[in-house]
Design a protein around this motif. Structure first.
Motif, PDB file in Angstrom:
ATOM      1  N   HIS A 245      -0.890 -74.648  17.909  1.00 55.68           N
ATOM      2  CA  HIS A 245      -1.780 -74.698  16.755  1.00 55.68           C
ATOM      3  C   HIS A 245      -2.957 -75.618  17.066  1.00 55.68           C
ATOM      4  CE1 HIS A 245       1.437 -72.818  14.427  1.00 55.68           C
ATOM      5  NE2 HIS A 245       2.251 -73.797  14.761  1.00 55.68           N
ATOM      6  N   TYR A 246      -4.160 -75.175  16.756  1.00 56.63           N
ATOM      7  CA  TYR A 246      -5.372 -75.972  16.953  1.00 56.63           C
ATOM      8  C   TYR A 246      -5.921 -76.380  15.587  1.00 56.63           C
ATOM      9  CZ  TYR A 246      -5.440 -74.454  21.845  1.00 56.63           C
ATOM     10  OH  TYR A 246      -5.111 -74.224  23.170  1.00 56.63           O
ATOM     11  N   ILE A 247      -6.131 -77.694  15.412  1.00 53.78           N
ATOM     12  CA  ILE A 247      -6.604 -78.213  14.127  1.00 53.78           C
ATOM     13  C   ILE A 247      -7.746 -79.194  14.351  1.00 53.78           C
ATOM     14  CG2 ILE A 247      -5.998 -79.606  12.113  1.00 53.78           C
ATOM     15  CD1 ILE A 247      -3.168 -78.536  12.333  1.00 53.78           C
ATOM     16  N   ASN A 248      -8.868 -78.911  13.720  1.00 54.81           N
ATOM     17  CA  ASN A 248      -9.998 -79.834  13.714  1.00 54.81           C
ATOM     18  C   ASN A 248      -9.803 -80.782  12.538  1.00 54.81           C
ATOM     19  OD1 ASN A 248     -12.450 -81.157  13.690  1.00 54.81           O
ATOM     20  ND2 ASN A 248     -13.712 -79.303  13.664  1.00 54.81           N
ATOM     21  N   VAL A 253      -9.859 -76.611   5.864  1.00 53.94           N
ATOM     22  CA  VAL A 253      -8.886 -75.515   5.710  1.00 53.94           C
ATOM     23  C   VAL A 253      -7.525 -75.887   6.278  1.00 53.94           C
ATOM     24  CG1 VAL A 253      -8.344 -73.129   6.303  1.00 53.94           C
ATOM     25  CG2 VAL A 253     -10.648 -73.730   5.555  1.00 53.94           C
ATOM     26  N   PRO A 254      -7.414 -76.255   7.559  1.00 56.91           N
ATOM     27  CA  PRO A 254      -6.081 -76.599   8.072  1.00 56.91           C
ATOM     28  C   PRO A 254      -5.577 -77.955   7.596  1.00 56.91           C
ATOM     29  CG  PRO A 254      -7.705 -76.922   9.787  1.00 56.91           C
ATOM     30  CD  PRO A 254      -8.427 -76.284   8.633  1.00 56.91           C
ATOM     31  N   LEU A 259      -1.386 -77.219   8.333  1.00 53.78           N
ATOM     32  CA  LEU A 259      -0.423 -78.191   8.854  1.00 53.78           C
ATOM     33  C   LEU A 259      -0.881 -79.634   8.688  1.00 53.78           C
ATOM     34  CD1 LEU A 259       0.672 -76.327  12.108  1.00 53.78           C
ATOM     35  CD2 LEU A 259       2.030 -76.674  10.022  1.00 53.78           C
ATOM     36  N   GLY A 260      -2.094 -79.838   8.168  1.00 52.95           N
ATOM     37  CA  GLY A 260      -2.576 -81.202   7.938  1.00 52.95           C
ATOM     38  C   GLY A 260      -3.281 -81.760   9.154  1.00 52.95           C
ATOM     39  N   ASP A 268       3.524 -83.827   4.696  1.00 55.46           N
ATOM     40  CA  ASP A 268       4.153 -83.336   5.926  1.00 55.46           C
ATOM     41  C   ASP A 268       5.605 -82.932   5.701  1.00 55.46           C
ATOM     42  OD1 ASP A 268       1.813 -83.750   7.253  1.00 55.46           O
ATOM     43  OD2 ASP A 268       2.438 -85.598   8.249  1.00 55.46           O
ATOM     44  N   MET A 269       6.222 -83.447   4.650  1.00 52.62           N
ATOM     45  CA  MET A 269       7.612 -83.089   4.354  1.00 52.62           C
ATOM     46  C   MET A 269       7.732 -81.615   3.964  1.00 52.62           C
ATOM     47  SD  MET A 269       8.804 -86.490   2.228  1.00 52.62           S
ATOM     48  CE  MET A 269      10.482 -85.915   2.079  1.00 52.62           C
ATOM     49  N   LEU A 270       6.609 -81.015   3.553  1.00 59.61           N
ATOM     50  CA  LEU A 270       6.606 -79.613   3.152  1.00 59.61           C
ATOM     51  C   LEU A 270       6.053 -78.709   4.243  1.00 59.61           C
ATOM     52  CD1 LEU A 270       5.217 -80.071  -0.467  1.00 59.61           C
ATOM     53  CD2 LEU A 270       7.620 -79.918   0.249  1.00 59.61           C
ATOM     54  N   ARG A 271       5.715 -79.298   5.382  1.00 62.12           N
ATOM     55  CA  ARG A 271       5.100 -78.544   6.462  1.00 62.12           C
ATOM     56  C   ARG A 271       6.072 -78.349   7.615  1.00 62.12           C
ATOM     57  NH1 ARG A 271      -0.128 -82.383   5.655  1.00 62.12           N
ATOM     58  NH2 ARG A 271      -1.338 -81.010   4.283  1.00 62.12           N
ATOM     59  N   HIS A 272       5.918 -77.239   8.303  1.00 64.05           N
ATOM     60  CA  HIS A 272       6.771 -76.981   9.468  1.00 64.05           C
ATOM     61  C   HIS A 272       5.997 -76.100  10.441  1.00 64.05           C
ATOM     62  CE1 HIS A 272      10.360 -76.537  11.853  1.00 64.05           C
ATOM     63  NE2 HIS A 272      10.336 -75.205  11.738  1.00 64.05           N
ATOM     64  N   ALA A 273       5.642 -76.661  11.593  1.00 65.73           N
ATOM     65  CA  ALA A 273       4.819 -75.955  12.573  1.00 65.73           C
ATOM     66  C   ALA A 273       5.600 -74.960  13.404  1.00 65.73           C
ATOM     67  CB  ALA A 273       4.142 -76.967  13.499  1.00 65.73           C
TER      68      ALA A 273
END
Length: 313
Positions: A245-248, A253-254, A259-260, A268-273
């Motif tokens: 995953h690429y995140i600026n 948006v991201p 994914l934050g 982050d507790m609700l996120r899963h990459a």
């Protein structure tokens, strides 16, 4: 919620032709359509192409009526020059975009675009992606109906509600390729990353419910998937695929919907990459100067997939 429960059609498991191997080295070709008579009785990776089955032309070519809006292309497969094809068309019958410096590339990527992107813009992105990755590219079109309608659809995708033709096409394509034992390489940008997340979750459910696989078997089957996302609006992904995953950090948006950004937050507790995912953070531009741009920003930070999986950015 399964595809059946959402009222989306369940496509059979008839194998489709290959998408190509997933890494950029030691790959197996996904041949483009060859017009010569030598293709008679040809077999591509063990599966016959349309011409090998005696079809003189590609049956899945889609031609929109003059003056049609972009919505008519929703969920269609996109080939070189912006040609469009019906979902389910054998992938070897779709002429892919090829890198300008490597017309004989073999590995193939399936790319799903983001919001506010008509067919012409996706065509340009597909060529840029081919040139950057050195791989052939085929698109699944996520049509645009304007900013408000696109946002509404993205909200429904986040909630896994309603139907989205691009989700259905991508899920069916991936499911059938996996059932045929072939590897797949996916790229999703912005809402296209959200569509990819939703489609992969559908595939995992189908493998579990329709094929009776255990959680471990589903993950093993889906390990044939290589997935890259850029500026994706998805915050969760099913385990199994190999993710990058690429995140600026300067892209809303991201960082807000995906994914934050880099650094821990309660969300982050609700996120899963996805299990074992590599997430590459960088900081460039602002929301007003191209921070969310696929071609102008994100692809400049992309490295070969296996290198990225090793954390070498």
């Amino acid at each position: 919620m399964s595809t059946i429960e959402r009222g989306r059609p369940v496509v059979g498991t008839t194998p489709r032709t290959p998408v190509g191997r997933t890494s950029e080295v030691n790959t197996v070709a996904t041949p483009a359509v060859q017009p010569s008579a030598a293709r008679a009785n040809a077999v591509v990776d063990g599966f016959e192409s349309g011409k090998a089955r005696g079809t003189a032309t590609v049956a899945g070519v889609f031609t929109a009526p003059p003056g049609s809006k972009d919505k008519v292309y929703d969920g269609k497969l996109v080939g070189a020059g912006g040609q469009t094809f019906e979902p389910g068309t054998p992938l070897s019958d779709i002429p892919a975009f090829t890198p300008k410096n490597n017309p004989n590339a073999t590995a193939t990527v399936i790319y799903t675009n983001g919001m506010r992107t008509d067919l012409a813009k996706q065509t340009a992105e597909l060529q840029a992606l081919a040139d950057t990755t050195g791989m052939r590219t085929i698109g699944i079109h996520n049509s645009t109906q304007g900013t408000v309608a696109d946002l509404f659809q993205a909200v429904k995708d986040k909630l896994d509600k309603g139907t989205n033709p691009a989700v259905d096409t991508l899920a069916d394509t991936v499911y059938n390729e996996l059932k045929a034992g072939r590897d797949v390489h996916l790229v999703g940008y912005s809402q296209g990353g959200l569509i990819t997340s939703r489609a992969l979750s559908d595939v995992a459910r189908r493998l579990r419910i329709e094929d009776g696989m255990t959680k471990e078997q589903v993950e093993q089957t889906m390990s044939k998937l290589n997935v890259e996302t850029f500026a994706a609006a998805a915050c969760t992904y099913p385990d199994g695929p190999n993710y990058v995953h690429y995140i600026n950090n300067r892209d809303a948006v991201p960082t807000l919907f995906g994914l934050g950004g880099k650094g821990w937050s309660p969300a982050d507790m609700l996120r899963h990459a996805g299990k074992g995912a590599q997430v590459h953070y960088f900081s460039e531009d602002t929301v007003f100067s191209g921070a969310h741009s696929l071609v102008g920003t994100y692809l400049n930070h992309r490295v070969p997939f296996e290198q990225a999986r090793a954390g070498q950015f």
